[in-house]
Design a protein around this motif. Structure first.
Motif, PDB file in Angstrom:
ATOM      1  N   TYR A 118       4.608  10.152   4.879  1.00  0.00           N
ATOM      2  CA  TYR A 118       4.184   9.178   5.992  1.00  0.00           C
ATOM      3  C   TYR A 118       4.495   7.928   5.599  1.00  0.00           C
ATOM      4  O   TYR A 118       4.459   6.767   6.315  1.00  0.00           O
ATOM      5  N   GLN A 119       5.201   7.496   4.252  1.00  0.00           N
ATOM      6  CA  GLN A 119       5.331   6.116   3.603  1.00  0.00           C
ATOM      7  C   GLN A 119       6.594   5.598   4.546  1.00  0.00           C
ATOM      8  O   GLN A 119       6.759   4.484   4.570  1.00  0.00           O
ATOM      9  N   ALA A 120       7.464   6.461   4.812  1.00  0.00           N
ATOM     10  CA  ALA A 120       8.829   6.075   5.573  1.00  0.00           C
ATOM     11  C   ALA A 120       8.196   5.256   6.606  1.00  0.00           C
ATOM     12  O   ALA A 120       8.547   4.224   7.160  1.00  0.00           O
ATOM     13  N   SER A 121       7.365   5.851   7.582  1.00  0.00           N
ATOM     14  CA  SER A 121       6.786   5.128   8.653  1.00  0.00           C
ATOM     15  C   SER A 121       5.966   3.814   8.522  1.00  0.00           C
ATOM     16  O   SER A 121       6.111   2.856   8.898  1.00  0.00           O
ATOM     17  N   LEU A 122       5.109   3.829   7.374  1.00  0.00           N
ATOM     18  CA  LEU A 122       4.283   2.744   6.976  1.00  0.00           C
ATOM     19  C   LEU A 122       5.311   1.503   6.543  1.00  0.00           C
ATOM     20  O   LEU A 122       5.067   0.442   6.913  1.00  0.00           O
ATOM     21  N   ILE A 123       6.499   1.964   5.968  1.00  0.00           N
ATOM     22  CA  ILE A 123       7.335   0.879   5.326  1.00  0.00           C
ATOM     23  C   ILE A 123       8.193   0.050   6.548  1.00  0.00           C
ATOM     24  O   ILE A 123       8.550  -0.835   6.531  1.00  0.00           O
ATOM     25  N   PHE A 124       8.667   1.077   7.257  1.00  0.00           N
ATOM     26  CA  PHE A 124       9.334   0.697   8.458  1.00  0.00           C
ATOM     27  C   PHE A 124       8.431  -0.217   9.306  1.00  0.00           C
ATOM     28  O   PHE A 124       8.978  -1.320   9.928  1.00  0.00           O
ATOM     29  N   LEU A 160       0.957  -1.269   0.055  1.00  0.00           N
ATOM     30  CA  LEU A 160       0.000  -0.009   0.088  1.00  0.00           C
ATOM     31  C   LEU A 160       0.954   1.320   0.050  1.00  0.00           C
ATOM     32  O   LEU A 160       0.184   2.337  -0.236  1.00  0.00           O
ATOM     33  N   ALA A 161       2.058   1.101   0.427  1.00  0.00           N
ATOM     34  CA  ALA A 161       2.811   1.997   0.183  1.00  0.00           C
ATOM     35  C   ALA A 161       2.972   2.962  -1.194  1.00  0.00           C
ATOM     36  O   ALA A 161       3.030   2.696  -2.080  1.00  0.00           O
ATOM     37  N   LYS A 162       2.976   4.330  -1.062  1.00  0.00           N
ATOM     38  CA  LYS A 162       2.975   5.289  -2.192  1.00  0.00           C
ATOM     39  C   LYS A 162       4.283   5.975  -2.269  1.00  0.00           C
ATOM     40  O   LYS A 162       4.900   6.271  -1.187  1.00  0.00           O
ATOM     41  N   PRO A 163       4.482   6.156  -3.543  1.00  0.00           N
ATOM     42  CA  PRO A 163       5.912   7.095  -3.477  1.00  0.00           C
ATOM     43  C   PRO A 163       5.680   8.500  -3.182  1.00  0.00           C
ATOM     44  O   PRO A 163       4.551   9.105  -3.439  1.00  0.00           O
ATOM     45  N   GLU A 164       6.791   9.066  -2.505  1.00  0.00           N
ATOM     46  CA  GLU A 164       6.979  10.879  -2.648  1.00  0.00           C
ATOM     47  C   GLU A 164       5.875  10.951  -1.570  1.00  0.00           C
ATOM     48  O   GLU A 164       5.340  12.215  -1.667  1.00  0.00           O
ATOM     49  N   GLN A 165       5.460  10.420  -0.695  1.00  0.00           N
ATOM     50  CA  GLN A 165       4.586  10.815   0.672  1.00  0.00           C
ATOM     51  C   GLN A 165       5.357  10.683   1.823  1.00  0.00           C
ATOM     52  O   GLN A 165       5.970   9.852   2.121  1.00  0.00           O
TER      53      GLN A 165
END
Length: 436
Positions: free
Chosen positions: A145-151, A138-143
């Motif tokens: 909050y994505q860093a937190s979601l992926i981690f 579900l992670a999207k590029p260049e947003q």
């Protein structure tokens, strides 16, 4: 390190705790003590459990080996597209935390297996693994909050989920094998190497092909889900759980007084220093030593040739380790494999050509794979009570989950220092095996 001289002695010296556990089972008509203590050493249920455990390792450690697909220099998924505001060092923490949790969570999951919770632990772990893989898609590029979601999903979530299944999938083999335990556990360990060959290639083609990142990760999650479902159908426990609950504090206290076990834990931790160094830095080392453009490309792409060779060698070493141990013993197998692995790591100081990289990769893969395959059987043999097998495996694996060679390498890439440290650390596994 002292072991029974034959499989007959091992069978005769059955732990008293197992006898008590069997005798205290409510319905004695369903459990015969003699049946519980005589290991089948084969049969559909036993080998089905081995196959199921292999699939767990294939989807666990095998998938972790594909992290380079997401972090790779030429692919730009995280560094150039998805996490543009994060440094490469911060991105590397995702894979590091994932690998750490897979090993350290075994302290909890191993103990739960000892207490009879094997099936709930495996089901929860497998479901969470599929869930967090789909969350990653579900992670999207260049947003922001994505860093937190992926981690959270790939680093912490997947690491925790795989940690729930890692140690139990190895410990359950002790329910079905005694004389052939080393061979069976070697097959299970080979599943991680097989996954390390398959998953990077699969993800490379899926993500770089028509599917893209989101659908590629979902496809891999669906495949893992199917394999994990089959694994849960195949794996079966046999020995009854301990009836008298022993506190974890008491297990730790008893383990701390076992000199052979302590030596083994220290030796495993020392071995892992070199193991992580070779796995993490071989491709970077070859690139910075001026290899040909073609070979350098494979050093940084999603399916690096060196790491494929390393994983292939490890697959062979893990399979053959159990066979060799049946003839020369587990300690001798570890001693010889550790010493040769150490010599190969020292040879990295002289790395200068594609041929030398290939020789180092396959040699280290074979002999380090033999050591890795024997870690589970070694801990099992050193555990006097079957009801403590899972806990002791969890403690031993957790102590070997912190690589430090990267700090010695530094940003200036001082290869000889890191190679010498890695090479010097591995003989401790052999020395402590003798001492234990």
């Amino acid at each position: 390190m002292s072991y029974p001289s034959s499989s007959d002695e091992i069978a005769k010296q059955a732990p008293e705790s197992v006898s008590k556990s069997v005798e205290s089972v409510g319905n004695t008509s369903l459990v015969d003590p003699s049946d519980a203590l005589s290991f089948p050493e084969g049969g559909f249920t036993a080998w089905g459990t081995v196959l199921g455990a292999l699939l767990i390792q294939f989807c666990g450690f095998g998938y972790v080996s594909a992290y380079g697909v997401f972090q790779g220099k030429h692919i730009y998924f995280y560094t150039q597209t998805y996490l543009t505001n994060s440094t490469p060092s911060a991105i590397a923490w995702i894979g590091s935390v994932n690998a750490f949790l897979i090993l350290s969570v075994g302290i909890v999951s191993g103990r739960m297996v000892d207490r009879g919770a094997f099936y709930p632990v495996m089901k929860i772990g497998c479901l969470l693994q599929c869930f967090f893989l789909f969350m990653l898609s579900l992670a999207k590029p260049e947003q922001y909050y994505q860093a937190s979601l992926i981690f959270l999903s790939q680093g912490i979530g997947l690491g925790f989920a795989m940690g729930l299944t890692n140690v139990p999938s190895i410990a359950v083999i002790s329910h079905h094998f005694q004389r052939r335990k080393a061979f069976a556990m070697g097959i299970v360990a080979a599943g991680g190497s097989l996954g390390a060959i398959f998953h990077p290639v699969m993800l490379n083609n899926l993500i770089n092909g028509r599917l893209g990142f989101a659908n590629g990760v979902r496809a891999s999650a669906a495949l893992s889900g199917g394999l994990l479902f089959i694994a849960n159908l195949l794996m079966r426990t046999r020995l009854p759980p301990q009836q008298k609950i022993v506190s974890y504090t008491r297990v730790l206290k008893n383990s701390s007084r076992d000199g052979a076990y302590i030596c083994t834990c220290v030796g495993m931790a020392a071995f892992e220093f070199g193991y992580f160094f070779e796995s993490f830095y071989l491709q970077l080392d070859s690139t910075l030593h001026g290899l040909s453009q073609g070979f350098s490309f494979y050093s940084n792409c999603l399916s690096p040739r060196q790491l494929t060779i390393l994983s292939s060698g490890s697959f062979i070493g893990r399979l053959t380790g159990g066979v060799v141990a049946a003839y020369v013993g587990i300690p001798n197998t570890i001693i010889v494999s550790s010493l040769i692995s150490s010599a190969v790591l020292f040879a990295m100081v002289g790395l200068h050509s594609a041929t030398s990289v290939a020789v180092i990769a396959v040699s280290y893969g074979v002999f380090s794979g033999g050591v890795v395959a024997m870690m589970g059987p070694l801990i099992s043999h050193l555990t006097p009570e079957f009801s403590h097998t899972g806990a002791r495996m969890g403690i031993a694996f957790a102590t070997s989950s912190a690589p430090i060679c990267g700090a010695v390498l530094t940003s200036h890439y001082i290869w000889w220092k890191a190679a010498i440290l890695a090479g010097a650390s591995e003989p401790y596994q052999a020395a402590l095996s003798v001492f234990g």
